[in-house]
Each structure stands twice: as structure tokens, then as C-alpha cells.
Design a protein around this motif. Sequence first.
Motif, PDB file in Angstrom:
ATOM      1  N   GLU A  60     -30.178  29.385 -80.767  1.00 44.02           N
ATOM      2  CA  GLU A  60     -28.944  30.076 -80.411  1.00 44.02           C
ATOM      3  C   GLU A  60     -27.769  29.283 -80.965  1.00 44.02           C
ATOM      4  OE1 GLU A  60     -29.436  30.120 -76.167  1.00 44.02           O
ATOM      5  OE2 GLU A  60     -28.253  28.280 -75.874  1.00 44.02           O
ATOM      6  N   GLY A  61     -26.629  29.947 -81.075  1.00 43.64           N
ATOM      7  CA  GLY A  61     -25.461  29.259 -81.594  1.00 43.64           C
ATOM      8  C   GLY A  61     -24.203  30.047 -81.356  1.00 43.64           C
ATOM      9  N   LEU A  62     -23.065  29.388 -81.595  1.00 45.91           N
ATOM     10  CA  LEU A  62     -21.757  30.021 -81.416  1.00 45.91           C
ATOM     11  C   LEU A  62     -21.090  30.238 -82.752  1.00 45.91           C
ATOM     12  CD1 LEU A  62     -21.266  26.816 -81.253  1.00 45.91           C
ATOM     13  CD2 LEU A  62     -19.103  27.977 -81.791  1.00 45.91           C
ATOM     14  N   SER A  63     -20.412  31.377 -82.912  1.00 45.20           N
ATOM     15  CA  SER A  63     -19.668  31.694 -84.119  1.00 45.20           C
ATOM     16  C   SER A  63     -20.576  31.579 -85.353  1.00 45.20           C
ATOM     17  CB  SER A  63     -18.434  30.793 -84.211  1.00 45.20           C
ATOM     18  OG  SER A  63     -17.560  31.234 -85.216  1.00 45.20           O
ATOM     19  N   MET A  64     -20.270  30.671 -86.285  1.00 47.47           N
ATOM     20  CA  MET A  64     -21.139  30.483 -87.445  1.00 47.47           C
ATOM     21  C   MET A  64     -22.575  30.234 -87.025  1.00 47.47           C
ATOM     22  SD  MET A  64     -21.020  27.377 -90.267  1.00 47.47           S
ATOM     23  CE  MET A  64     -21.845  26.174 -89.221  1.00 47.47           C
TER      24      MET A  64
ATOM     25  N   ASP B 187     -19.587  15.466 -88.292  1.00 55.40           N
ATOM     26  CA  ASP B 187     -20.698  14.677 -88.820  1.00 55.40           C
ATOM     27  C   ASP B 187     -21.205  13.632 -87.835  1.00 55.40           C
ATOM     28  OD1 ASP B 187     -20.821  16.029 -91.205  1.00 55.40           O
ATOM     29  OD2 ASP B 187     -19.551  14.617 -92.299  1.00 55.40           O
ATOM     30  N   ASP B 188     -20.576  13.519 -86.643  1.00 56.53           N
ATOM     31  CA  ASP B 188     -21.008  12.484 -85.701  1.00 56.53           C
ATOM     32  C   ASP B 188     -21.613  13.050 -84.416  1.00 56.53           C
ATOM     33  OD1 ASP B 188     -18.613  13.531 -84.820  1.00 56.53           O
ATOM     34  OD2 ASP B 188     -17.756  11.599 -84.216  1.00 56.53           O
ATOM     35  N   GLN B 189     -21.178  14.247 -83.986  1.00 52.53           N
ATOM     36  CA  GLN B 189     -21.683  14.843 -82.754  1.00 52.53           C
ATOM     37  C   GLN B 189     -21.765  16.353 -82.910  1.00 52.53           C
ATOM     38  OE1 GLN B 189     -22.816  13.367 -80.035  1.00 52.53           O
ATOM     39  NE2 GLN B 189     -22.216  11.263 -80.482  1.00 52.53           N
ATOM     40  N   ASN B 190     -22.721  16.958 -82.207  1.00 54.19           N
ATOM     41  CA  ASN B 190     -22.805  18.406 -82.144  1.00 54.19           C
ATOM     42  C   ASN B 190     -21.736  18.923 -81.185  1.00 54.19           C
ATOM     43  OD1 ASN B 190     -23.841  21.012 -80.821  1.00 54.19           O
ATOM     44  ND2 ASN B 190     -25.306  20.778 -82.500  1.00 54.19           N
ATOM     45  N   GLY B 191     -21.090  20.027 -81.529  1.00 50.79           N
ATOM     46  CA  GLY B 191     -20.019  20.567 -80.719  1.00 50.79           C
ATOM     47  C   GLY B 191     -20.427  20.909 -79.299  1.00 50.79           C
ATOM     48  N   TRP B 192     -21.688  21.251 -79.075  1.00 52.80           N
ATOM     49  CA  TRP B 192     -22.143  21.544 -77.719  1.00 52.80           C
ATOM     50  C   TRP B 192     -22.029  20.302 -76.830  1.00 52.80           C
ATOM     51  CZ3 TRP B 192     -22.788  26.296 -75.940  1.00 52.80           C
ATOM     52  CH2 TRP B 192     -23.076  27.333 -76.828  1.00 52.80           C
ATOM     53  N   MET B 193     -22.282  19.126 -77.411  1.00 51.63           N
ATOM     54  CA  MET B 193     -22.162  17.890 -76.644  1.00 51.63           C
ATOM     55  C   MET B 193     -20.697  17.561 -76.354  1.00 51.63           C
ATOM     56  SD  MET B 193     -25.150  16.650 -75.860  1.00 51.63           S
ATOM     57  CE  MET B 193     -24.404  15.190 -75.151  1.00 51.63           C
TER      58      MET B 193
ATOM     59  N   MET C 137     -29.830  24.442 -80.747  1.00 49.98           N
ATOM     60  CA  MET C 137     -28.491  24.947 -80.494  1.00 49.98           C
ATOM     61  C   MET C 137     -27.579  24.583 -81.664  1.00 49.98           C
ATOM     62  SD  MET C 137     -28.136  24.225 -76.383  1.00 49.98           S
ATOM     63  CE  MET C 137     -26.753  25.363 -76.234  1.00 49.98           C
ATOM     64  N   LEU C 138     -27.079  25.622 -82.352  1.00 51.62           N
ATOM     65  CA  LEU C 138     -26.304  25.441 -83.574  1.00 51.62           C
ATOM     66  C   LEU C 138     -24.806  25.430 -83.288  1.00 51.62           C
ATOM     67  CD1 LEU C 138     -28.300  27.820 -85.950  1.00 51.62           C
ATOM     68  CD2 LEU C 138     -28.574  25.345 -85.627  1.00 51.62           C
ATOM     69  N   ASP C 139     -24.089  24.692 -84.100  1.00 49.84           N
ATOM     70  CA  ASP C 139     -22.649  24.460 -83.959  1.00 49.84           C
ATOM     71  C   ASP C 139     -21.858  25.537 -84.699  1.00 49.84           C
ATOM     72  OD1 ASP C 139     -20.321  23.133 -83.237  1.00 49.84           O
ATOM     73  OD2 ASP C 139     -21.027  21.178 -83.923  1.00 49.84           O
ATOM     74  N   GLY C 140     -20.526  25.422 -84.641  1.00 46.89           N
ATOM     75  CA  GLY C 140     -19.632  26.340 -85.322  1.00 46.89           C
ATOM     76  C   GLY C 140     -19.191  25.826 -86.682  1.00 46.89           C
ATOM     77  N   LEU C 141     -18.256  26.537 -87.288  1.00 41.59           N
ATOM     78  CA  LEU C 141     -17.860  26.275 -88.672  1.00 41.59           C
ATOM     79  C   LEU C 141     -17.318  24.870 -88.883  1.00 41.59           C
ATOM     80  CD1 LEU C 141     -17.586  28.453 -91.172  1.00 41.59           C
ATOM     81  CD2 LEU C 141     -15.186  27.841 -90.937  1.00 41.59           C
ATOM     82  N   ARG C 142     -16.609  24.337 -87.889  1.00 42.79           N
ATOM     83  CA  ARG C 142     -16.025  22.997 -88.025  1.00 42.79           C
ATOM     84  C   ARG C 142     -16.933  21.926 -87.431  1.00 42.79           C
ATOM     85  NH1 ARG C 142     -10.922  23.395 -90.046  1.00 42.79           N
ATOM     86  NH2 ARG C 142      -9.827  25.362 -89.701  1.00 42.79           N
ATOM     87  N   ALA C 143     -18.218  22.070 -87.623  1.00 40.72           N
ATOM     88  CA  ALA C 143     -19.182  21.083 -87.130  1.00 40.72           C
ATOM     89  C   ALA C 143     -18.840  19.697 -87.655  1.00 40.72           C
ATOM     90  CB  ALA C 143     -20.589  21.478 -87.564  1.00 40.72           C
TER      91      ALA C 143
END
Length: 482
Positions: free
Chosen positions: A211-215, A139-145, A131-137
Motif C-alpha cells: 500500500e502507499g500514499l499518492s505516488m 533518502d534517510d527515512q520513509n515518510g510513514w515513519m 508501505m510506499l512513500d510519496g513523490l518527495r521520498a
Amino acid sequence: MKSSKTAALPRRLAAATAVATSVTLAVGAIPAHAEPAPPVPTTQVAPKPKPTKTPKKDAPKPGASSSKAPKPSAKPKPAPPATVTKVNWYSAHRVALWVHSPAMNTDIQVQMLLARDWFSDPKAKFPQLTMLDGLRAQDDQNGWMINTNVEEFYADKNVNVVLPVGGESSFYTNWKEPDRGKNYQWETFLTKELPPILENDWRSTDVRAIEGLSMGGTAAMMLAARNPGFYKFAGSFSGILQMTSYGMPQAIQFALRDGGGYDSAKMFGPPSDPAWKEHDPYVLADKLKGTSLYISSGNGVVGPHDKPSDIPLLATNYSGVGLEVLSRVTSQQFAAKLNKLGIHGQAVYRPSGTHTWPYWQFEMVQAWPQVAGALGIAGDKVACTVGPAFAKAPQIKDLGGCLTPEYAVPGGRAQDFRNGRIFTGPKGPKVVAGAIGGVYVPTMERLGLPTSDELTGRDGVKYNTFERGKIVWTPQSGARVE
């Protein structure tokens, strides 16, 4: 005569439209916490050949050639494998790995949500979902979390969920040049370096979905198309699925500048560079034949998770309006291209909604049946009752539903529930959960079975006791063995 409010409406609408159509693929609002170290060059340089010794001036033998054929050049050494440099257990089913990427010459954090039956069936292997993050990912946590209930949602599913951390503005691809101290080589990492670790050490199969959101949605389709057959499923939630049509390279450049100050020329070169088309999901659509595809977007109109502005149908999230409009247009173009090629894809166009996290959580849930089918686990269901070793345990009422049957552990029995794991022990059934449950996973044989449930001491300290020790959690330092 028009009222001042009515007269101002065209100006505000124009301003809102300008903001909305300024393409910023940014999602989230929290920047990365720390600036990375300066890049270390990772280009492998072939070793210099040893100086050739001057041959002795002996007369050539009769019939022998006076010149020697050149020796074939040595084959280049294979790239070194990625290695795990650190492991941190957040809970019994959530673990973080720091994987050293030779391609990027840095450690990349990858979090995993382990499959439901990870402990109850220790010989089993499980398919994987990245599961991939968005543009402002960050460096400490994935945006899905951070922004969704992903951990809770996958707790009862037999899939290893892979959550890469970092990659701000990267599009999860290989960049031509380093930028802002980062040598992005994400495609190499995700498709070459990380898979052997997941399969050899973390009981993952080679049946994969992404799968991922935005970027991240753009990247999911890009990676699946550039690596045909590597992923069984690819899903884009509000992704930008056409990158080289008129104005799009410039829009992406604007987005990268806004999303951390990056330069798209260092990613793919100038807009005329062939690398742009080589990474455009629309151009590569024919490579997706045989992959299960899910494409979704809203349309920018104010929806149930948006705050309405005083302009009809327009949310206050102006940039999110424009981004979702752009996602809708490019997603429709991409789906039309698939249809023209005779490639089946599931397209879901919501009647409202902007570019924001609640809609992506909705799509995560909506897409799951298709993901499960592609991974071969569509028929998998939770099938358990409270085991005989725990039927009379009073803690059961607070543990939520069971996730697994009762199973053997060293010295006793255990069973997994939504709110923790329960173990037999010398003082009766005891529950171990949360961060303490995570630290217990790699230390179980050393500590033995639990002799207490979680207890609370002074200053917010929590702890469990075991046959041969104690695990303590504090707000300052987390969980540790004492």
C-alpha cells in the motif's frame, strides 16, 4: 459598489484554482539530504567470445562435411543476488537493512517493523506488508515513519512491515534511463531482489501486501497489476490511478520536475511510448482479479486536518486541493473500470480532505482489517498477561500493555510490552528499551542479562549495565556497546 475584498475574491479564487489544478504529486516538504553519487552503468555485457583458432588445412575425411555446425551460444549468466551490506537496530522491533541492489548498483535502505511475536516465537514466520512513500521520498527515512504513528500502530500486529527508503519521484518502477544520478530499477528491487532476503533471513513468508500514499498508491496498484498474484492486497491512498488519459503524461512530467527535477521521458519515454500504458493501473486493471483492493481519496474540500482559507470550502493548501481532486477523479474512474470488469474492490471516498499526511494515517488504520484478512491474520489478537517472573516487578506500571506472553531467553526469561522488554537477571527484573534495546538484540549473548534499568548520567547520557558490559546512548552518537 463592491468592496475591495469582494472584488479581489474572483482573482484570488482564480489564482487558487490555477495552483490547485497545477498537478504536483508532491507530498511532504523535506528534500533528500544528500545528492547521490554519479550513476554506475549496470547493463550487463556478455563476455566477448574467444578468438576462433584457424583449423589445420587437413583434407576432409571421406563422407565428412567440410563445414562445422556453429556451437550454441552460452546461456546468459543469472543476475547476481542482492546482499545486505549493513544492519542498524533502531529498537528491538525496528531495524534498518542496507541492501545492495545489483539492478541499481547501489545500496538501498529498507526499514522493517518486526512482527509482534518475533522474539516470543522464534521459529515462526510472518506475512509482510510493504508501505510506499510519496513523490518527495527522502533518502534517510520513509515518510510513514516521519509523519505517522506507524511504529506504534503495528506494534501489536503479527506482520513484518517493510518500509523502503528513497525513490524520490520514481513511481517505484524501472526507468528506461538514469536521471539525476539515479538508475531507478525499483520494480526489479521490490519484486525480485529484496524478497529472497526477507524470506530467507528475516522470517517473512511469501504472503504479501502493498500500500502507499499518492505516488506510492499509484505504484502499489501498478506493481500488483504488473505482477499478478505476487501481492494478496494492494491499497492506494490518494493515488493517481489513470496515467495515460488526455493530459496526464504532461501532468506527471510537471510533477516530476517539481518533485526534484526529474524527466518523465527517462522513466517511460515520450507520451506515445507504449511503456506508459504498460504501467497505467487503469489500463492494467484486469490483471488485479483475485487481489484484495482498497482505494481511497478525499475530494479537496477543506477537512478536519486542513487550515481553511478565507475562500469558502477552500484550504490554504492549494496544491493539495488540486491533487486530491485529481486523485478523486482518477480513483473513481479506476473503481468504475474494476466494477465493469467484475473485479471487487473497496472504494472509500471521504467527504472532505486534501492531499496531506493525517488523512493517510487515517486510511492506514481503516484499511488494516482488510489487509489482515488478505494476509490470513484477521483473527490474530494480543493474548497475554504479565508473566509470573515479572508479576511483582515495579517497572510493569510504566511499560504499557503486554504484547506477548513470557518466554525463554538465554539464561532467563523475558516479556514484551509496548514500552520495552523486561528480562530476569542476577539483580532482579530489568527493563531494556528504545535505542539501547535495539543494540541489545544482536549483542545479547555476548553481554548477558541486564543488571540495571536504563540510567541517566551527565550531559543527557543514558545507559544500561549487563552481566558482561554496558550499552551507552548519547545524543551525538546514539547507542553503542562499551
